[in-house]
Scaffold this motif. Structure first.
Motif, PDB file in Angstrom:
ATOM      1  N   HIS A   4     -10.511  -9.088  -7.444  1.00 16.96           N
ATOM      2  CA  HIS A   4     -11.228  -9.816  -6.398  1.00 16.96           C
ATOM      3  C   HIS A   4     -11.564 -11.250  -6.782  1.00 16.96           C
ATOM      4  N   ASP A   5     -10.840 -11.816  -7.714  1.00 14.94           N
ATOM      5  CA  ASP A   5     -11.120 -13.192  -8.124  1.00 14.94           C
ATOM      6  C   ASP A   5     -10.960 -14.137  -6.935  1.00 14.94           C
ATOM      7  N   THR A   6     -11.934 -14.994  -6.722  1.00 17.02           N
ATOM      8  CA  THR A   6     -11.907 -15.885  -5.563  1.00 17.02           C
ATOM      9  C   THR A   6     -10.839 -16.969  -5.684  1.00 17.02           C
ATOM     10  N   THR A   7     -10.306 -17.179  -6.859  1.00 19.18           N
ATOM     11  CA  THR A   7      -9.288 -18.221  -7.026  1.00 19.18           C
ATOM     12  C   THR A   7      -7.873 -17.670  -7.120  1.00 19.18           C
ATOM     13  N   ASN A   8      -7.710 -16.367  -6.990  1.00 19.53           N
ATOM     14  CA  ASN A   8      -6.390 -15.782  -7.217  1.00 19.53           C
ATOM     15  C   ASN A   8      -6.033 -14.778  -6.130  1.00 19.53           C
ATOM     16  N   TYR A   9      -5.830 -15.264  -4.905  1.00 19.24           N
ATOM     17  CA  TYR A   9      -5.407 -14.373  -3.832  1.00 19.24           C
ATOM     18  C   TYR A   9      -4.589 -15.170  -2.828  1.00 19.24           C
ATOM     19  N   LEU A  10      -3.908 -14.426  -1.965  1.00 22.69           N
ATOM     20  CA  LEU A  10      -3.131 -15.041  -0.903  1.00 22.69           C
ATOM     21  C   LEU A  10      -3.379 -14.264   0.378  1.00 22.69           C
ATOM     22  N   ASP A  11      -3.693 -14.960   1.455  1.00 26.97           N
ATOM     23  CA  ASP A  11      -3.808 -14.337   2.770  1.00 26.97           C
ATOM     24  C   ASP A  11      -2.508 -14.567   3.515  1.00 26.97           C
ATOM     25  N   MET A  12      -1.952 -13.506   4.084  1.00 23.57           N
ATOM     26  CA  MET A  12      -0.678 -13.579   4.783  1.00 23.57           C
ATOM     27  C   MET A  12      -0.826 -12.914   6.147  1.00 23.57           C
ATOM     28  N   GLU A  13      -0.486 -13.635   7.215  1.00 20.33           N
ATOM     29  CA  GLU A  13      -0.573 -13.089   8.564  1.00 20.33           C
ATOM     30  C   GLU A  13       0.689 -12.302   8.888  1.00 20.33           C
ATOM     31  N   ILE A  14       0.504 -11.119   9.490  1.00 20.99           N
ATOM     32  CA  ILE A  14       1.612 -10.242   9.858  1.00 20.99           C
ATOM     33  C   ILE A  14       1.375  -9.764  11.281  1.00 20.99           C
ATOM     34  N   GLY A  15       2.396  -9.877  12.108  1.00 21.04           N
ATOM     35  CA  GLY A  15       2.253  -9.290  13.432  1.00 21.04           C
ATOM     36  C   GLY A  15       2.805 -10.177  14.514  1.00 21.04           C
ATOM     37  N   PRO A  16       2.767  -9.658  15.714  1.00 22.29           N
ATOM     38  CA  PRO A  16       2.177  -8.373  16.082  1.00 22.29           C
ATOM     39  C   PRO A  16       3.057  -7.193  15.678  1.00 22.29           C
ATOM     40  N   VAL A  17       2.389  -6.070  15.441  1.00 25.27           N
ATOM     41  CA  VAL A  17       3.036  -4.819  15.054  1.00 25.27           C
ATOM     42  C   VAL A  17       2.689  -3.786  16.121  1.00 25.27           C
ATOM     43  N   PRO A  18       3.675  -3.062  16.652  1.00 26.04           N
ATOM     44  CA  PRO A  18       3.373  -2.017  17.639  1.00 26.04           C
ATOM     45  C   PRO A  18       2.498  -0.917  17.025  1.00 26.04           C
ATOM     46  N   LEU A  19       1.395  -0.631  17.667  1.00 25.21           N
ATOM     47  CA  LEU A  19       0.442   0.349  17.162  1.00 25.21           C
ATOM     48  C   LEU A  19       1.059   1.735  17.026  1.00 25.21           C
ATOM     49  N   ASP A  20       1.850   2.168  17.993  1.00 25.35           N
ATOM     50  CA  ASP A  20       2.429   3.515  17.915  1.00 25.35           C
ATOM     51  C   ASP A  20       3.393   3.622  16.730  1.00 25.35           C
ATOM     52  N   GLY A  21       4.156   2.591  16.452  1.00 24.52           N
ATOM     53  CA  GLY A  21       5.055   2.600  15.294  1.00 24.52           C
ATOM     54  C   GLY A  21       4.296   2.628  13.983  1.00 24.52           C
ATOM     55  N   LEU A  22       3.207   1.869  13.912  1.00 27.12           N
ATOM     56  CA  LEU A  22       2.383   1.860  12.707  1.00 27.12           C
ATOM     57  C   LEU A  22       1.796   3.235  12.461  1.00 27.12           C
ATOM     58  N   ARG A  23       1.274   3.853  13.509  1.00 32.58           N
ATOM     59  CA  ARG A  23       0.667   5.186  13.336  1.00 32.58           C
ATOM     60  C   ARG A  23       1.703   6.206  12.880  1.00 32.58           C
ATOM     61  N   ALA A  24       2.914   6.131  13.405  1.00 31.06           N
ATOM     62  CA  ALA A  24       3.983   7.036  12.960  1.00 31.06           C
ATOM     63  C   ALA A  24       4.303   6.790  11.489  1.00 31.06           C
ATOM     64  N   ASP A  25       4.358   5.538  11.078  1.00 26.22           N
ATOM     65  CA  ASP A  25       4.614   5.208   9.668  1.00 26.22           C
ATOM     66  C   ASP A  25       3.498   5.713   8.767  1.00 26.22           C
ATOM     67  N   LEU A  26       2.246   5.568   9.207  1.00 29.13           N
ATOM     68  CA  LEU A  26       1.109   6.058   8.424  1.00 29.13           C
ATOM     69  C   LEU A  26       1.157   7.574   8.276  1.00 29.13           C
ATOM     70  N   GLU A  27       1.478   8.277   9.348  1.00 29.09           N
ATOM     71  CA  GLU A  27       1.563   9.738   9.281  1.00 29.09           C
ATOM     72  C   GLU A  27       2.676  10.180   8.338  1.00 29.09           C
ATOM     73  N   GLU A  28       3.813   9.518   8.402  1.00 25.82           N
ATOM     74  CA  GLU A  28       4.918   9.850   7.495  1.00 25.82           C
ATOM     75  C   GLU A  28       4.531   9.554   6.047  1.00 25.82           C
ATOM     76  N   PHE A  29       3.875   8.435   5.799  1.00 23.11           N
ATOM     77  CA  PHE A  29       3.437   8.069   4.456  1.00 23.11           C
ATOM     78  C   PHE A  29       2.469   9.133   3.908  1.00 23.11           C
ATOM     79  N   ARG A  30       1.518   9.570   4.723  1.00 22.89           N
ATOM     80  CA  ARG A  30       0.591  10.613   4.284  1.00 22.89           C
ATOM     81  C   ARG A  30       1.318  11.890   3.918  1.00 22.89           C
ATOM     82  N   ARG A  31       2.312  12.282   4.732  1.00 23.66           N
ATOM     83  CA  ARG A  31       3.094  13.493   4.416  1.00 23.66           C
ATOM     84  C   ARG A  31       3.840  13.319   3.098  1.00 23.66           C
TER      85      ARG A  31
END
Length: 133
Positions: A103-130
């Motif tokens: 969590h060093d305040t001088t050593n991170y990068l913020d990266m914007e991603i999207g838009p991402v379809p919510l239904d596709g993300l949820r399917a990916d999350l469910e597969e990852f959990r399995r």
């Protein structure tokens, strides 16, 4: 094949991948149009990653959910934080904070991603959990 959660598109994405060998650490990788890439070891436990995926799945499944943040780990060595932002029409956007050394305040990068379809993300999350089981 190791469990892998990949969020984003072909142009901009971030991924969290399980180690091939138990002695190795999880990997955080990212790509931004081939101009920026990241690949570093994440010192997290499988239980933390599973809880992270579960938090994302539960929060994005709630009716009328609002923007929220989810971290892979609550510890100082947190390698990845996602800010999740609804953008309408069933899509969400992310701001991924990559922090290779904690969590060093001088050593991170913020990266914007999207838009991402919510239904596709949820399917990916469910597969990852399995795959984690």
């Amino acid at each position: 094949m190791s469990p892998r959660l990949r969020i984003g598109s072909d142009e901009v994405w971030v991924a969290l991948t399980a180690p091939e060998r138990a002695a190795d650490g999880w990997r955080v990788t990212a790509d931004w149009g081939g101009e920026f890439t990241a690949d570093f070891e994440a010192h997290v436990e499988a239980e933390e990653v599973a809880a992270f995926a579960e938090r994302l799945l539960v929060r994005t499944g709630a009716a009328g959910y609002a923007a929220f943040q989810a971290e892979v780990s609550e510890s100082r060595a947190n390698p990845l934080r996602l800010a999740v932002i609804p953008v309408g029409d069933g899509d969400i956007a992310f701001v991924a904070r990559l922090t290779p050394v904690g969590h060093d305040t001088t050593n991170y990068l913020d990266m914007e991603i999207g838009p991402v379809p919510l239904d596709g993300l949820r399917a990916d999350l469910e597969e990852f959990r399995r795959d984690l089981v």
